[in-house]
Design a protein around this motif. Structure first.
Motif, PDB file in Angstrom:
ATOM      1  N   VAL A   1       3.353   0.767  15.689  1.00  0.00           N
ATOM      2  CA  VAL A   1       3.972   1.196  14.423  1.00  0.00           C
ATOM      3  C   VAL A   1       5.462   1.457  14.617  1.00  0.00           C
ATOM      4  O   VAL A   1       5.920   1.773  15.719  1.00  0.00           O
ATOM      5  N   ILE A   2       6.205   1.336  13.523  1.00  0.00           N
ATOM      6  CA  ILE A   2       7.557   1.865  13.466  1.00  0.00           C
ATOM      7  C   ILE A   2       7.481   3.080  12.548  1.00  0.00           C
ATOM      8  O   ILE A   2       6.695   3.102  11.597  1.00  0.00           O
ATOM      9  N   CYS A   3       8.288   4.108  12.873  1.00  0.00           N
ATOM     10  CA  CYS A   3       8.176   5.380  12.158  1.00  0.00           C
ATOM     11  C   CYS A   3       9.400   5.614  11.278  1.00  0.00           C
ATOM     12  O   CYS A   3      10.512   5.794  11.804  1.00  0.00           O
TER      13      CYS A   3
ATOM     14  N   VAL B   1      -0.218  11.870  12.378  1.00  0.00           N
ATOM     15  CA  VAL B   1      -0.317  10.719  13.282  1.00  0.00           C
ATOM     16  C   VAL B   1       0.512  11.051  14.520  1.00  0.00           C
ATOM     17  O   VAL B   1       1.674  11.443  14.402  1.00  0.00           O
ATOM     18  N   VAL B   2      -0.095  10.927  15.692  1.00  0.00           N
ATOM     19  CA  VAL B   2       0.649  11.111  16.943  1.00  0.00           C
ATOM     20  C   VAL B   2       0.905   9.725  17.537  1.00  0.00           C
ATOM     21  O   VAL B   2      -0.012   8.900  17.621  1.00  0.00           O
ATOM     22  N   VAL B   3       2.170   9.491  17.880  1.00  0.00           N
ATOM     23  CA  VAL B   3       2.572   8.177  18.385  1.00  0.00           C
ATOM     24  C   VAL B   3       3.074   8.321  19.817  1.00  0.00           C
ATOM     25  O   VAL B   3       3.882   9.210  20.112  1.00  0.00           O
TER      26      VAL B   3
ATOM     27  N   ALA C   1       4.629   8.033   6.863  1.00  0.00           N
ATOM     28  CA  ALA C   1       5.865   7.616   7.545  1.00  0.00           C
ATOM     29  C   ALA C   1       5.697   6.381   8.423  1.00  0.00           C
ATOM     30  O   ALA C   1       6.687   5.768   8.814  1.00  0.00           O
ATOM     31  N   VAL C   2       4.471   6.010   8.747  1.00  0.00           N
ATOM     32  CA  VAL C   2       4.306   4.911   9.715  1.00  0.00           C
ATOM     33  C   VAL C   2       4.079   3.563   9.031  1.00  0.00           C
ATOM     34  O   VAL C   2       3.408   3.480   8.011  1.00  0.00           O
TER      35      VAL C   2
ATOM     36  N   TYR D   1      10.976   4.043   2.482  1.00  0.00           N
ATOM     37  CA  TYR D   1       9.862   3.476   3.256  1.00  0.00           C
ATOM     38  C   TYR D   1       9.701   2.000   2.927  1.00  0.00           C
ATOM     39  O   TYR D   1       9.550   1.152   3.810  1.00  0.00           O
ATOM     40  N   THR D   2       9.763   1.665   1.625  1.00  0.00           N
ATOM     41  CA  THR D   2       9.553   0.269   1.220  1.00  0.00           C
ATOM     42  C   THR D   2      10.682  -0.631   1.745  1.00  0.00           C
ATOM     43  O   THR D   2      10.461  -1.811   2.009  1.00  0.00           O
TER      44      THR D   2
END
Ligand SMILES: [Zn+2]
Ligand SMILES: [Zn+2]
Length: 346
Positions: A90-92, A33-35, A136-137, A299-300
Motif C-alpha cells: 500500500v501507499i499511505c 491499519v499497521v504498515v 488512508a491506504v 485521496y482520490t
C-alpha cells in the motif's frame, strides 16, 4: 522497533532526530491499519518541522516520529477493515480522515475536521512500523514497488494537486512555468506534460536540474544566474506572459516573479514555502492574477497519480538511505545536495 524521533526543535540538522527503540503500534481501533514501512520519503517539510516552523499551524507533541511519505506492506488490520489485508502493498495518504465531517463528505480530505497527519501531528514512517487507517491506504497495483513510490504520498500528490488545478486553466498554445526542478518539481513537470498541451518552461539555479527538466519534457529552460527571468519569459511568450506558474520553491524571489511573468488572469501556484509574498496590491489589480496555495492533495488524487505511475507517465528519481543515515539526509537536503528524492528504508 526502531524509530527516528524529534525531541526538540533545532536548526542543527546534524543531530535533528534520535534513533531509538519504541513500542511497535498495534491495530486497536476497528479501522486501524499497521504498515511495515518499506520506504519513507524525506521531505523539505521534515526540515521545516524540525526547525519548529509548523508549531503555530498545527498541534504537535514531542517526541514524535517524523515521516509522512510512506509506503509498505500491511502487517495488521482492525476488525472492520475490508479494503486491505495482511501482506498487501500500500501507499499511505499522510492524513487519516474521519469520513463523516462535511469536508470528508465533499472529498476534501485535507480539510477534515478530525484528522491526524503522520509525521506532523502524530507518529510517522521513519520507523519499522506505521499506524494509519483504512481511509488512508491505497492498494498498489502489481509491479509498483512500495519503496520507489513512497515519496508520491506527499511530494507526488502535492505536485499533482497543484498541476491538476493549473491544467484546468491551460489551453493548447498557452505557456506554463515550473520553478524548481527538485523533489516536487520533477514530478510536477511530468504531470504537466502528461495532462496538458501547454508549452513548458523550467526555471532552476542548477544546470543539472535543467538538464533533467529537458529530459522530462520541458520545452525551454531558464537559469536565473545567467538570464533575467522576466526578459526571458517575455521573449518566449511575445511579451504576453505565462498562463500558469507552478512555484515549487516559494522563496521571496520566486513569488516576486509573478507581476512580471504571469499573463493577465493567470495564476501563480505557491507549492514550496519558506518565503513571503510581498507584491503591491496594484500589481494584482492591474494584472488580475492570483496567488494560489497548495496543501498536499486528496485521496482520490493519490489514486490518479498511482494510475499515472502505473502507465509509465511519471518516473521518480530516488536514492535510498538507511534509517541510521537519517540526519545526514536532513543535512544534505538543507544544503540542496539531494537530487530527486531521498527515501529512507527503515
Ligand atoms: Zn512531504
Ligand atoms: Zn473528516
Amino acid at each position: 522497533m526502531q524509530a527516528a524521533r524529534l525531541h526538540e526543535y533545532t536548526d542543527d540538522m546534524s543531530s535533528a532526530l534520535a534513533i531509538e527503540e519504541i513500542d511497535r503500534p498495534t491495530a486497536n481501533q476497528p479501522d486501524d491499519v499497521v504498515v511495515e514501512v518499506e520506504g519513507a520519503g524525506w521531505c523539505q517539510t521534515d526540515n521545516h518541522i524540525i526547525e519548529g516552523m509548523w508549531t503555530e499551524y498545527v498541534p504537535q507533541e514531542l517526541p514524535m516520529t517524523l515521516g509522512h511519505e510512506n509506503a509498505g506492506i500491511v502487517s495488521e488490520v482492525g476488525n472492520d477493515v475490508t479494503l486491505v489485508s495482511e501482506g498487501d502493498p500500500v501507499i499511505c495518504h499522510p492524513v487519516q480522515t474521519c469520513g463523516t465531517c462535511r469536508p470528508c463528505r465533499l472529498g476534501e480530505d485535507m480539510y477534515c475536521e478530525n484528522s491526524a497527519f503522520n509525521g506532523l501531528t502524530t507518529d510517522g514512517g521513519f520507523a519499522e512500523y506505521l499506524l494509519t487507517n483504512e481511509r488512508a491506504v491505497i492498494p498498489l497495483p502489481d509491479g509498483v514497488d512500495p519503496t520507489d513510490i513512497a515519496p508520491h504520498a506527499d511530494a507526488g500528490i502535492t505536485a499533482y494537486h497543484a498541476v491538476k488545478k493549473a491544467v484546468r486553466e491551460l489551453n493548447p498554445g498557452d505557456h506554463a512555468v515550473v520553478i524548481g526542478v527538485g523533489g516536487l518539481g520533477h514530478i510536477g513537470l511530468q504531470c504537466l506534460d502528461a495532462m496538458s498541451a501547454a508549452t513548458i518552461t523550467a526555471i532552476d539555479l542548477k544546470d543539472d536540474a535543467l538538464d533533467l527538466a529537458t529530459d522530462l519534457g520541458a520545452h525551454h529552460t531558464i537559469n536565473p544566474t545567467d538570464e533575467d527571468v522576466p526578459d526571458a519569459i517575455g521573449n518566449l511568450t511575445d511579451e504576453t506572459g505565462v498562463a500558469q506558474v507552478l512555484d515549487f520553491v516559494g522563496a521571496d524571489e520566486t513569488t516576486g516573479y509573478a507581476p512580471d511573468i504571469v499573463a493577465a488572469g493567470g495564476d501563480h501556484h505557491v507549492v514550496g514555502y519558506g518565503g513571503h509574498v510581498h507584491e503591491p496590491a496594484q500589481a494584482l489589480v492591474d494584472g488580475e492574477f492570483s496567488y494560489r496555495g497548495t496543501l498536499v492533495g486528496k485521496y482520490t488524487e493519490l489514486q490518479e497519480l498511482v494510475a499515472l505511475v502505473e502507465q509509465g507517465e511519471v518516473e521518480l528519481r530516488t536514492t535510498r538511505y538507511d534509517l541510521a543515515d537519517i540526519n545526514t539526509v536532513a543535512e544534505r537536503l538543507e544544503h540542496g545536495e539531494i537530487e530527486g528524492r531521498a527515501v529512507i528504508t527503515p
